[in-house]
Design a protein around this motif. Structure first.
Motif, mmCIF file in Angstrom:
data_model
loop_
_atom_site.group_PDB
_atom_site.id
_atom_site.type_symbol
_atom_site.label_atom_id
_atom_site.label_comp_id
_atom_site.label_asym_id
_atom_site.label_seq_id
_atom_site.Cartn_x
_atom_site.Cartn_y
_atom_site.Cartn_z
ATOM 1 N N GLY A 237 0.813 -1.209 0.000
ATOM 2 C CA GLY A 237 0.000 0.000 0.000
ATOM 3 C C GLY A 237 0.839 1.247 0.000
ATOM 4 N N LEU A 263 -1.263 3.720 2.176
ATOM 5 C CA LEU A 263 -2.715 3.783 2.096
ATOM 6 C C LEU A 263 -3.376 3.588 3.455
ATOM 7 N N LEU A 266 -7.843 1.620 0.498
ATOM 8 C CA LEU A 266 -7.441 1.522 -0.905
ATOM 9 C C LEU A 266 -8.209 2.519 -1.773
ATOM 10 N N MET A 270 -5.032 7.561 -5.371
ATOM 11 C CA MET A 270 -4.307 8.310 -4.345
ATOM 12 C C MET A 270 -2.905 8.668 -4.823
ATOM 13 N N PHE A 283 -1.374 5.615 -7.002
ATOM 14 C CA PHE A 283 -1.113 4.256 -6.533
ATOM 15 C C PHE A 283 -1.286 3.211 -7.635
ATOM 16 N N GLU A 355 -11.103 -1.855 -2.283
ATOM 17 C CA GLU A 355 -11.493 -0.526 -2.748
ATOM 18 C C GLU A 355 -12.989 -0.283 -2.566
ATOM 19 N N TRP A 361 -6.827 -0.482 5.385
ATOM 20 C CA TRP A 361 -5.832 -1.277 4.654
ATOM 21 C C TRP A 361 -4.901 -2.044 5.597
#
Length: 442
Positions: A237, A263, A266, A270, A283, A355, A361
């Motif tokens: 992440g 993160l 998610l 980002m 990301f 997500e 996360w």
């Protein structure tokens, strides 16, 4: 471990670097020392020796005679910049690790060089703390990364637009396997210097990829290493923030941590850099960005290597990334791998679920490591995913500890506040101890 010095960089010659002098600092207050790493490399761990070598940069025995600022170019947000090079750091020393692999000791915040342009060549103490945290956390998560060896506060007041100023200063020493960047090749390709490109290829084959034979082999090995690194980021992440070609090195190690993020939940879009207005390095776009960077390396190598062999080498990235992502995700979940296509579908469904649900996360990976199949806290949306998850055998007994190790953006501020206001480093030290150590990767 005995100290084993090296001066391999001299093999390249003066066209690749500029000798520089380190800054003289008003103070040298040791704030972080990775003594375990230093001992494994046979480096001095007494305070006086540490300050002498990593604060004043007195040469290590039988090592580089003086610091070297490396020359390179690079694409920055896909715009070529020929006005680059080590602007606030240098290559300080080289040595061999316990496995006989070449290591570079580089700096950040060690003073001005010919490439500083209008910069002061300094590093903020907060910037140094952020890099120490990032490297230790990524190491903890099994991602190939540079190691932060030393952080010394230097007693200067710096003015920065992105921090409350004046702010405290520091100098960082990092350890990684190579200072050779994609941008190092790009610089010499820019000048159509075929001899320099050949020298770089031979240097990299000799010291990093001895089983490879030529430029195409080198590119393929870099593709494999880079695929594993980015797959590690995705499973961790981690959002790098500034995936420019001058920030990518030939040994596939994360380094030079600027505006990174981890993160909290998610979000594919980002970004870590406030100036990444178009989300180029978001990301979910990191694998694509790495492939683009590798293509720029291939273009530089094309000066001396046939295009068809380079294109074939580039084709190794996608399958290597797919396999590496599966391996990193399954490692985090504590599951045994099976068949690649099936496992890949499960990886994709895991990311899709994370997500859509927007669950925490770091807590997700901790809670589900080790067949935590009775968990109900994620709600009914996890029903189908849990059914697939239950088909896999566990590769571990359970979570690594009672609470997940985390490093989200707000936590860094919370760790910095007692340092900034009371010079209290205890919370930072506690956080670093919560990150389990891993063997030096390569």
């Amino acid at each position: 471990m005995a100290y084993r010095p090296a001066t391999a960089i001299y093999e390249l010659g003066e066209a690749f670097y500029d000798p520089v002098k380190p800054a003289e600092f008003p103070e040298t207050i040791l704030r972080y020392a990775d003594e375990a790493l230093a001992k494994s490399l046979g480096l001095p761990t007494d305070k006086e020796g540490w300050i002498a070598h990593f604060g004043r940069f007195e040469p290590l025995p039988d090592n580089l005679r003086e610091p070297l600022a490396m020359r390179y170019h690079g694409h920055q947000f896909r715009h070529y910049n020929s006005d680059l090079g080590d602007g606030r750091g240098f290559l300080y020393a080289q040595l061999y690790d316990p496995q006989g692999r070449l290591l570079d000791l580089g700096t950040k915040g060690s003073g001005q060089t010919p490439y500083s342009r209008r910069g002061d060549g300094r590093l903020t103490l907060l910037g140094g703390v952020r890099e120490v945290l990032a490297t230790r956390y990524l190491e903890h998560l099994g991602v190939n990364t540079s190691r932060s060896l030393s952080l010394i506060e230097t007693g200067e007041e710096l003015i920065r637009g992105d921090e409350p100023s004046p702010t405290r200063s520091a100098v960082l020493v990092r350890c990684n396997h190579s200072h050779i960047r994609f941008g190092t090749f790009q610089r010499h390709a820019f000048f159509t210097d075929r001899d320099a490109i050949e020298s770089l290829i031979q240097y990299c084959l000799k010291h990093f990829y001895p089983d490879a034979n030529d430029g195409a082999d080198l590119l393929e090995q870099v593709c494999l290493k880079s695929a594993d690194m980015v797959a590690g980021w995705m499973a961790a992440g981690f959002v790098h923030g500034v995936m420019n070609t001058d920030n990518m090195n030939i040994t596939g190690e994360s380094f030079d941590y600027g505006p990174y993020r981890f993160l909290p939940t998610l979000k594919s879009g980002m970004t870590a850099a406030y100036f990444d207005h178009n989300g180029l390095y978001a990301f979910a776009r990191q694998p694509e960005s790495m492939y683009w960077n590798l293509a720029q390396l291939a273009q530089s190598l094309s000066l001396v290597t046939e295009d068809d062999t380079l294109l074939k080498a580039l084709e190794s990235f996608a399958p290597a990334y797919q396999r590496a992502l599966r391996d990193h995700v399954f490692r985090r979940l504590g599951l045994q791998v099976t068949e690649l296509d099936k496992d890949t579908d499960f990886v994709l469904s895991t990311f899709r679920l994370l997500e859509e649900s927007q669950v925490s996360w770091p807590h997700f990976w901790h809670d589900w490591r080790g067949q935590a199949s009775e968990k109900e806290i994620y709600g009914s949306g996890f029903k189908d995913w849990r059914k697939d998850y239950a088909q896999y055998e566990s590769s571990c007994e359970g979570p690594d500890n009672d609470a997940p190790a985390t490093l989200i953006y707000e936590e860094i501020g919370e760790l910095w506040e007692p340092i900034a206001t009371r010079d209290d480093w205890s919370q930072l030290e506690g956080k670093l101890k919560s990150f389990e150590r891993a063997p030096l990767s390569g």
